[in-house]
Design a protein around this motif. Structure first.
Motif, mmCIF file in Angstrom:
data_model
loop_
_atom_site.group_PDB
_atom_site.id
_atom_site.type_symbol
_atom_site.label_atom_id
_atom_site.label_comp_id
_atom_site.label_asym_id
_atom_site.label_seq_id
_atom_site.Cartn_x
_atom_site.Cartn_y
_atom_site.Cartn_z
ATOM 1 N N LEU B 35 0.825 -1.203 0.000
ATOM 2 C CA LEU B 35 0.000 0.000 0.000
ATOM 3 C C LEU B 35 0.863 1.259 0.000
ATOM 4 C CD1 LEU B 35 -3.149 -0.348 0.388
ATOM 5 C CD2 LEU B 35 -2.789 1.050 2.414
ATOM 6 N N LEU B 36 1.815 1.293 0.905
ATOM 7 C CA LEU B 36 2.633 2.505 1.031
ATOM 8 C C LEU B 36 3.493 2.712 -0.214
ATOM 9 C CD1 LEU B 36 3.723 2.724 4.746
ATOM 10 C CD2 LEU B 36 1.652 3.487 3.619
ATOM 11 N N SER B 37 3.907 1.617 -0.833
ATOM 12 C CA SER B 37 4.763 1.807 -2.005
ATOM 13 C C SER B 37 3.949 2.348 -3.177
ATOM 14 C CB SER B 37 5.448 0.502 -2.380
ATOM 15 O OG SER B 37 4.715 -0.187 -3.352
ATOM 16 N N ARG B 44 4.190 9.169 3.178
ATOM 17 C CA ARG B 44 4.931 10.262 3.805
ATOM 18 C C ARG B 44 4.453 10.489 5.236
ATOM 19 N NH1 ARG B 44 3.943 14.084 -0.298
ATOM 20 N NH2 ARG B 44 4.361 12.404 -1.766
ATOM 21 N N LEU B 45 3.164 10.210 5.479
ATOM 22 C CA LEU B 45 2.634 10.378 6.833
ATOM 23 C C LEU B 45 3.072 9.260 7.769
ATOM 24 C CD1 LEU B 45 -1.018 11.503 6.077
ATOM 25 C CD2 LEU B 45 0.820 12.844 7.105
ATOM 26 N N LEU B 46 2.933 8.027 7.285
ATOM 27 C CA LEU B 46 3.134 6.871 8.159
ATOM 28 C C LEU B 46 4.596 6.503 8.348
ATOM 29 C CD1 LEU B 46 0.473 4.083 7.548
ATOM 30 C CD2 LEU B 46 1.466 4.814 9.707
ATOM 31 N N ARG D 197 24.528 8.482 -2.314
ATOM 32 C CA ARG D 197 25.550 9.342 -2.907
ATOM 33 C C ARG D 197 26.629 8.473 -3.549
ATOM 34 N NH1 ARG D 197 27.358 14.955 -0.624
ATOM 35 N NH2 ARG D 197 25.129 15.006 -0.881
ATOM 36 N N ALA D 198 27.000 7.395 -2.840
ATOM 37 C CA ALA D 198 28.047 6.527 -3.382
ATOM 38 C C ALA D 198 27.544 5.726 -4.578
ATOM 39 C CB ALA D 198 28.543 5.576 -2.298
ATOM 40 N N MET D 199 26.257 5.395 -4.592
ATOM 41 C CA MET D 199 25.716 4.545 -5.652
ATOM 42 C C MET D 199 24.425 5.142 -6.189
ATOM 43 S SD MET D 199 26.534 0.966 -3.715
ATOM 44 C CE MET D 199 26.193 1.623 -2.098
ATOM 45 N N PRO D 200 24.567 6.138 -7.063
ATOM 46 C CA PRO D 200 23.384 6.900 -7.467
ATOM 47 C C PRO D 200 22.349 6.088 -8.241
ATOM 48 C CG PRO D 200 25.368 7.660 -8.626
ATOM 49 C CD PRO D 200 25.810 6.625 -7.658
ATOM 50 N N TRP D 201 22.735 4.901 -8.698
ATOM 51 C CA TRP D 201 21.782 4.127 -9.482
ATOM 52 C C TRP D 201 20.797 3.338 -8.622
ATOM 53 C CZ3 TRP D 201 26.559 2.393 -8.168
ATOM 54 C CH2 TRP D 201 26.606 1.183 -7.531
ATOM 55 N N LEU D 202 21.030 3.309 -7.288
ATOM 56 C CA LEU D 202 20.175 2.512 -6.419
ATOM 57 C C LEU D 202 18.734 3.000 -6.477
ATOM 58 C CD1 LEU D 202 22.182 2.037 -3.118
ATOM 59 C CD2 LEU D 202 21.655 0.342 -4.851
ATOM 60 N N PRO D 203 17.768 2.065 -6.413
ATOM 61 C CA PRO D 203 16.381 2.536 -6.343
ATOM 62 C C PRO D 203 16.188 3.282 -5.024
ATOM 63 C CG PRO D 203 16.483 0.162 -5.958
ATOM 64 C CD PRO D 203 17.866 0.602 -6.369
ATOM 65 N N ARG D 204 15.363 4.315 -5.075
ATOM 66 C CA ARG D 204 15.226 5.184 -3.899
ATOM 67 C C ARG D 204 14.243 4.632 -2.881
ATOM 68 N NH1 ARG D 204 18.046 9.313 -2.584
ATOM 69 N NH2 ARG D 204 19.467 9.826 -4.256
ATOM 70 N N ASP D 205 13.985 3.339 -2.955
ATOM 71 C CA ASP D 205 12.961 2.771 -2.080
ATOM 72 C C ASP D 205 11.644 3.481 -2.297
ATOM 73 O OD1 ASP D 205 14.100 1.472 1.078
ATOM 74 O OD2 ASP D 205 13.890 0.612 -0.898
ATOM 75 N N GLY D 206 11.518 4.013 -3.473
ATOM 76 C CA GLY D 206 10.345 4.822 -3.733
ATOM 77 C C GLY D 206 9.152 3.990 -4.127
ATOM 78 N N GLY D 207 9.287 2.687 -4.046
ATOM 79 C CA GLY D 207 8.155 1.848 -4.407
ATOM 80 C C GLY D 207 8.128 1.606 -5.894
ATOM 81 N N ALA D 208 7.261 0.705 -6.284
ATOM 82 C CA ALA D 208 7.238 0.256 -7.673
ATOM 83 C C ALA D 208 6.654 1.326 -8.582
ATOM 84 C CB ALA D 208 6.427 -1.021 -7.782
ATOM 85 N N ASP D 209 5.905 2.277 -7.997
ATOM 86 C CA ASP D 209 5.415 3.395 -8.781
ATOM 87 C C ASP D 209 4.642 2.911 -10.000
ATOM 88 O OD1 ASP D 209 5.014 5.974 -9.421
ATOM 89 O OD2 ASP D 209 6.881 6.182 -10.547
ATOM 90 N N ALA D 210 3.719 2.014 -9.769
ATOM 91 C CA ALA D 210 3.008 1.391 -10.900
ATOM 92 C C ALA D 210 1.929 2.329 -11.433
ATOM 93 C CB ALA D 210 2.366 0.088 -10.454
#
Ligand SMILES: Nc1ncnc2c1ncn2[C@@H]1O[C@H](COP(=O)(O)OP(=O)(O)OP(=O)(O)O)[C@@H](O)[C@H]1O
Ligand SMILES: Nc1ncnc2c1ncn2[C@@H]1O[C@H](COP(=O)(O)OP(=O)(O)OP(=O)(O)O)[C@@H](O)[C@H]1O
Ligand SMILES: [Mg+2]
Ligand SMILES: [Mg+2]
Lengths: 294, 210, 244, 210, 244
Positions: B35-37, B44-46, D197-210
Motif C-alpha cells: 500500500l505505502l509503495s 509520507r505520513l506513516l 551518494r556513493a551509488m546513485p543508481w540505487l532505487p530510492r525505495d520509492g516503491g514500484a510506482d506502478a
C-alpha cells in the motif's frame, strides 16, 4: 600464593535500598582499599541475582556485593563456585504483597486471584509462606512469573490482582494509591548476602578481607552520619528524601551472620525444594558459608 | 523432561506463539508495504512513525505492551509480531522498489487495474526480496520468544530457558536452545520448500554462481 | 481516429534537455496501418510510449486512444515467472471463459510457431523465440490499436516473412489501427498503407504506398516504393550524436 | 538529565555500541555471504550451523557470552553483532542469488577474475538487497541495546531504560525510548543518503510506482 | 586456429531433451571472418556461448580459444549502474594506463556515434543506442576473437551500413577471428569470407564469398551470392516447433 590480580570486579547493585554499598562507592572506600596494592576496582552493575551467579560461574565477577538469599542457594546448589562471607541486609518490611485500592484486602481473598512476581526469589518465598500461614498453597492462586517492573505495570494496569513487590516499585504502587496486603515482617526473613567466587577466596583471602574492611567503613559512616548517608543514597537512587527516610528503618545492615540468619537460609532452601525449584540440597553451613581466614 | 512430556508441551506452546506472531506480522507488514509503495501521500505520513518504532527495543516496550495488551497471549504475540514486522516490511518495500518497471508497463498497456498489477506483476517480481524478508522474520520469531515469554508465562521454550537460567540449570538452558535451533531450522526449510513449490521460478538462494 | 496533436517529449539528461519528440501532428484513421521509419534515437519508441499512455508528453496530446491496446515492446519483456503459454495469455481479460482463453493462446502459439514450447519458461527461449512470444501476447487480446516496436528485428528471413503475412491477414480481417516501427525499409513498404519518416524527433515525411494487400515482396512496384523511401532516409541530414 | 549531561553520555555510549556492533556484524556477514555464495562446499558445511544459530535468542546466549567474552564491552558488542549479523547475511545471500547472470557472463567473457566479478558486477547488482539487509540490521542494532546493556552496564540508553524500569521511572523510560527512536531514524537516514551518494543508481525505495 | 570438434549441446526442458547443437565440426582460421545464418532457435547463440566458454558442451570440445574475447550478446546487457563511457570501458584491462583507456573509449564512442551520450546512464538510451554501446564495449579491448550475435539487428539502415564498414575496416587492420550471427542475408554475404548455415542444431552448409574487401553492397556479384544463400535458407525444411 598465586600472583595478585591487576584488577578485581565487584558487582554494584543499588536497588532496593543498598545504602552501605552506595556509600562505599560514593566515598571511594573501595578504591582507597585497593589502591595501595595497585589493584584497580571495577564495579559493574549486575542487578539480577541469576546474572550475578552466572557471572561468578564465568569467572567474570569476584565479589557479588549484594546477592539475594535464594539466588545464593540456587547458584551454589547447582554447582556455582560461590561462598557467602557475610550478610548484607535483612529487610522484611521492604518486601510486600500489594494490591490496588479496590483489590483483595487479605491473603484469604487472594484465592483464585492472579498474583504476579519474580519466581524463585525471596518474594516468591514470601507469597508461599503467607499463603501457607492461611493454610493455602501457591496452587490456590494464579501465580505468574514477572519481574518487578512488569509486575508493577501489570498491577497498575489492572491486569493482575496482586503483586509481590519491593523497593521503588513498591513505592510507586503506594504513590498510585495501592495498598499493602502484608509485608514479609513476621512471615519470612528475607536477607541478602555478600558472596565471593570460591577460587578467589581461596587464592586471595587478603583481598576479600580488604573488601570487608571497606564495607565496614561504609557501615561506620552510616552509623556516624546517617543523614549524609541517606542523602547520598537518595540521590543515587533518584528517590525523594521522604521516600528514603521512610525506607531507612526497614533495613538491618549488620554484616555478621547470626544463628537466626542461618535458620532463615535453611528455611529458604526448604522453600525452594518444596516449591520444586531445587532438586539438590546443600549443607548451608558447610557448603555455602565461609569465613575469611585471617 | 522428555519422558514426562514437559518439553513437548513447552515446544508446542512456543511453536504456536512464534508462528502466530510471525503470521500476524506478515499479514500486516506485507499489505502495508504494498500500500505505502503505491500511495506516496499516506507513505509520507506513516513512514516516520514506522521508522521511529522500528528502532525501539521491544524489551523497552514491555510495560507499555502490558498496559495495552495485558499479560495474556496477546502480549506475547505482540512481542513476537513487533520483532517480525520490520524485516518483512522492509524486505517487501525493497523488493517492490526493485521491480522492473518495464514489466509493470506491460501490465499497464494490457489495461490491468492497480490491484491486478500488484498481484500479477509486482508481487511475483518482488518475491525473492520478500522471501528474504520472510526468512529473516521467521528467524526472529524464534529469537523473540525469550523476550515474549519473560513475563507471565508458565509455558514455552523462552520461559523454559529464562527459568532455567534463574535456576542455574545450564543443562536445561542448553536443551531449550537446541530445540529452538532445530525447530527454527526445520520451519525455515519447510517454508522455503513450500515457497519454491508454489513459485518454481524463485532463485534457490544458490548464490550468484559466477 | 487516433490523433496526435503537437506531441512533444523532452527528457532531462543531467541538466541538459534532450528533445526526443518535437511537435508531432499525426492522424491515424481507425483501421489504418502506418509504418514508422527513422534513425536510431530519433524518437520512434518515445512516440509509441506516448500513444500508449505510458508516459505523459511534455506538450501536446493524444486523442482517440482506444481502450484495448496491444503493444509489442522493443524488448520481449516476458514475465520470467510465467511459462510461455501463460505469458501469451497474460493480456487476455480474466472475464473470458477459460476455453476461449485456451483456444486463443493455442492459436497464437501456432501462428508464431512455438506450440512445442508452450510449457517452457522464458529463460529457455532463444532471442527470436522470446520476440515471437511477445508478439503472440500482444495479438492475443485482439486489440483495437496495435503498437509494434521493431517486432520482427530478431527474426530470420523465413520466420519474418511468414509473420508479416500473418500480420497483414489479421489486419485485413479485424482492422485494428496499427503503428509499426521498423528499420527494414522493405518491410515498411510491404506492410504500410503509408510510411512516416522521423528524424531527430520530427516527423519529416509521409510516403503513401497505394498497393493492394496482400502484397508480393518481389513486386517491382514495391521495389520502386522501397527505393524512394530509402533515398529519403539516406539523405536524412541528422546524425543523432550531433543533435543534443 | 539533559542539564547535567547524563543523557548525552548515555546516548554517546549507546551510539558507539550500536554502531560498533553493527559494523562488526557487517564486516563478517557481508564477506561471508559472498564467499559462501561462490563456494558451494564450504557453504554446505557452514550453512546448517549458521541456520541453527540464526534461530537462537541472544538473551538465551547471554550466560555463554559472559563466559566467552566476559562482562565488558566485548559482551555488549557481541549481543548487538549477533542480532545484526543475520539480516545482512541473508539480505546479501538473497541479493547475490538474484543477480542477473547475464551481466555476470559479460564479466566472464571479459576475462575478469572471480574477485573482479564480485566487486565489479555481483556486488553492485546485489546492492539494493544488501541495502535492505543493512537497514534491517541497523534497526536491530538499536533494538539489541536493552539486551546488550542488561548486564554489567552502567551507561547507555539500554541501561538507562532498564534502570528506569527497575526504579519505576516511566518518564525516564520514555525519554530513553524517544532518544533511541529519533537517533535510529537519523542514523538510518544518513546511511541511506551516504549509500545513495556513493551509488546513485540505487532505487530510492520509492516503491514500484506502478 | 579456433576449432570446434563434435560440439553438441542438449538442454533438458521439463524432462524432454532439446538438442540445441548436434555434433558441430567447424574450423575458423585465425583472422577469418565467418558469418552464421539460420532460423530462429536453430542454435546460433548456443554456438557462440560454447565457443566463449560460457557453458560446457554436452559433448565435443572447443580448441584454440584465444584469451581475449569480445562478445556482443544478442541483448545489450549493459550494467545499469555504469554510465555509457564506463560501460564501454568495462572490458578494458585495468592495467592499461588511464590515458589509453580514455582514448580507446572516446574513439569507440565516436565510431558508434554516441559521443554526446558518454555521460548518460543506460536507462536513458534508445534500443539501438544501447546496442551500439554493447558493440563499442566488445570492440574496445581489441580482442583476438570477436563473437557477435546479431549486433546490428536493432539499427536503422544508415547506421548499420556505417558500422558494417567500420567493422570490415577494423577487421582488415587488426585481423581478429570473427564469428558474426545475422538474420540479414545481405549482411551475411557483405561481411563474411564464408557464410555457414545452421538448421535445427546442425551445420547444413558453407558458402564461400570470394570477393575482395571492402565490398560494395550494390555489387551485382554480391547480389548473386545473396540469392544463393537465401535460396538455401528458404529451402530449410526444419521448422523449430516441429523439432523437439
Ligand atoms: N537454458 C536453456 N534451457 C533449455 N533450452 C534452451 C536453453 N537455452 C536455449 N535453449 C534452446 O536451444 C535452442 C537453440 O537456442 P539458441 O538461443 O541457440 O537459438 P538461436 O539460433 O540463437 O535463435 P535466435 O535466432 O532466435 O536467437 C532453442 O530451441 C532453445 O529453446
Ligand atoms: N528515460 C530517458 N531519459 C533521457 N533520455 C531518454 C530517455 N528515453 C529516451 N531518451 C532519449 O530520447 C531519444 C529518443 O529515444 P527513442 O527510444 O524514442 O528512440 P528510437 O527512435 O526508438 O531509437 P531506436 O531505433 O534506437 O530504438 C534518444 O536520444 C534517447 O536517448
Ligand atoms: Mg526504439
Ligand atoms: Mg540467438
Amino acid at each position: 600464593a598465586p600472583a595478585r590480580p591487576r584488577s578485581i570486579r565487584v558487582t554494584y547493585v543499588t536497588a532496593p535500598f543498598n545504602v552501605p554499598l552506595i556509600v562505599m562507592r560514593a566515598n571511594g572506600y573501595l578504591q582507597e582499599a585497593f589502591a595501595p596494592l595497585d589493584i584497580a576496582v571495577e564495579t559493574p552493575v549486575i542487578t539480577s541475582g541469576a546474572a550475578q551467579f552466572q557471572a561468578i560461574a564465568a569467572g567474570a565477577i569476584d565479589i557479588a556485593s549484594v546477592l539475594g538469599d535464594t539466588s545464593a542457594i540456587i547458584g551454589r546448589a547447582n554447582g556455582v563456585d560461590l561462598k557467602v562471607i557475610g550478610a548484607f541486609s535483612r529487610s522484611p518490611r521492604a518486601f510486600a504483597i500489594m494490591t490496588r485500592a479496590d483489590g483483595p484486602d487479605s491473603i484469604e481473598a487472594l484465592r483464585g486471584r492472579t498474583v504476579g512476581g519474580p519466581k524463585g526469589t525471596t518474594l516468591n518465598q514470601l507469597l508461599a509462606a503467607a499463603l501457607a500461614a492461611r493454610r493455602m498453597r501457591l496452587a490456590d492462586v494464579n501465580y505468574l512469573n514477572m519481574d518487578l517492573a512488569a509486575a508493577r505495570a501489570a498491577l497498575l494496569a489492572g491486569q493482575i490482582d496482586a503483586a509481590t513487590l519491593a523497593g521503588a516499585d513498591a513505592m510507586a504502587v503506594t504513590a498510585a494509591g495501592g495498598r499493602i496486603i502484608t509485608t514479609a515482617e513476621g512471615v519470612t526473613s528475607p536477607m541478602s548476602v555478600i558472596a565471593v567466587r570460591g577460587a578467589f577466596l581461596a587464592e586471595h583471602p587478603d583481598l576479600v578481607r580488604r573488601y570487608l574492611g571497606a564495607h565496614a567503613r561504609a557501615l561506620a559512616f552510616l552509623r556516624d552520619q546517617p543523614a549524609r548517608a541517606l542523602d547520598i543514597a537518595a540521590a543515587e537512587q533518584k528517590l525523594s528524601p521522604e521516600d528514603a527516610r521512610t525506607m531507612w528503618p526497614w533495613y538491618d545492615f549488620s554484616p555478621a551472620i547470626s544463628a537466626a540468619d542461618l535458620r532463615n537460609l535453611e528455611a529458604c532452601q526448604h522453600f525452594l525444594v518444596s516449591a520444586g525449584m531445587l532438586q539438590k540440597t546443600i549443607d548451608i553451613e558447610k557448603d555455602l558459608l565461609a569465613s575469611v581466614p585471617a | 523432561m522428555l519422558a514426562d512430556g514437559t518439553l513437548v508441551r513447552h515446544t508446542a506452546v512456543s511453536l504456536a506463539r512464534a508462528m502466530a506472531g510471525f503470521l500476524l506480522a506478515v499479514m500486516v507488514a506485507l499489505p502495508l508495504a504494498v500500500l505505502l509503495s503505491l500511495a506516496p501521500r499516506p507513505r509520507r505520513l506513516l513512514e516516520p512513525l514506522l521508522e521511529f518504532l522500528r528502532q525501539i527495543p521491544p524489551l523497552a516496550l514491555i510495560p507499555l505492551l502490558v498496559l495495552w495488551l495485558g499479560i495474556g497471549e496477546a502480549q506475547k504475540l505482540g512481542v513476537v509480531a513487533l520483532t517480525c514486522f520490520f524485516p518483512v516490511f522492509l524486505g517487501t518495500l525493497g523488493g517492490l522498489a526493485q521491480v522492473d518497471r518495464k514489466l509493470v508497463e506491460v501490465g499497464r498497456v494490457c489495461g490491468l487495474a492497480q490491484s491486478a498489477l500488484v498481484s500479477r506483476i509486482i508481487l511475483p517480481a518482488a518475491m525473492p526480496s520478500i522471501v528474504t524478508g520472510l526468512r529473516i522474520s521467521l528467524g526472529f520469531s524464534w529469537r523473540a520468544l525469550v523476550g515474549a515469554e519473560l513475563i507471565a508465562a508458565s509455558e514455552g521454550l523462552g520461559y523454559l530457558i529464562v527459568d532455567a537460567q534463574n535456576m542455574a540449570r545450564t543443562d536445561v538452558v542448553l536443551v531449550g536452545v537446541v530445540v529452538i535451533g532445530l525447530l527454527g531450522m526445520l520451519v525455515d526449510r519447510l517454508t522455503r520448500m513450500a515457497l519454491h513449490r508454489a513459485m518454481p521460478w524463485l532463485p534457490r538462494d544458490g548464490g550468484a554462481d559466477a | 481516429m487516433l490523433e496526435l496533436a503537437g506531441l512533444s517529449m523532452r527528457y532531462d539528461m543531467g541538466g541538459r534537455p534532450v528533445s526526443a519528440l518535437d511537435a508531432i501532428d499525426l492522424a491515424c484513421p481507425a483501421g489504418s496501418l502506418t509504418t514508422v521509419v527513422g534513425r536510431s534515437g530519433c524518437g520512434k519508441t518515445t512516440l509509441l510510449r506516448l500513444i500508449a499512455g505510458l508516459q505523459r508528453p511534455s506538450a501536446g496530446e493524444v486523442r482517440g486512444r482506444p481502450d484495448r491496446i496491444g503493444y509489442v515492446f522493443q524488448e520481449p519483456r516476458l514475465m520470467p515467472w510465467l511459462k510461455v503459454h501463460e505469458n501469451v495469455a497474460f493480456g487476455l481479460s480474466q472475464s473470458l471463459p477459460a476455453t476461449t482463453r485456451h483456444a486463443r493462446v493455442s492459436e497464437m502459439l501456432e501462428q508464431v510457431g512455438l506450440t512445442a514450447f508452450a510449457d517452457a519458461y522464458p529463460s529457455a527461449l532463444s532471442g527470436g523465440m522470446a520476440s515471437r512470444v511477445a508478439i503472440a501476447r500482444a495479438l492475443a487480446p485482439q486489440p483495437d490499436l496495435l503498437l509494434m516496436d521493431e517486432p520482427f528485428a530478431a527474426l530470420d528471413a523465413f520466420t519474418r516473412r511468414s509473420l508479416q503475412a500473418e500480420l497483414v491477414q489479421l489486419w485485413q480481417q479485424r482492422r485494428p489501427t496499427v503503428l509499426f516501427i521498423t528499420h527494414d525499409v522493405e518491410e515498411a513498404v510491404l506492410l504500410g498503407e503509408r510510411v512516416v519518416q522521423f528524424s531527430a524527433g520530427r516527423l519529416v515525411g509521409t510516403h503513401g504506398v497505394d498497393l493492394p494487400y496482400p502484397r508480393d515482396p518481389t513486386d517491382p512496384d514495391l521495389l520502386h516504393h522501397r527505393r524512394a523511401v530509402l533515398a529519403r532516409l539516406l539523405q536524412d541530414p541528422h546524425s543523432q550524436d550531433a543533435r543534443p
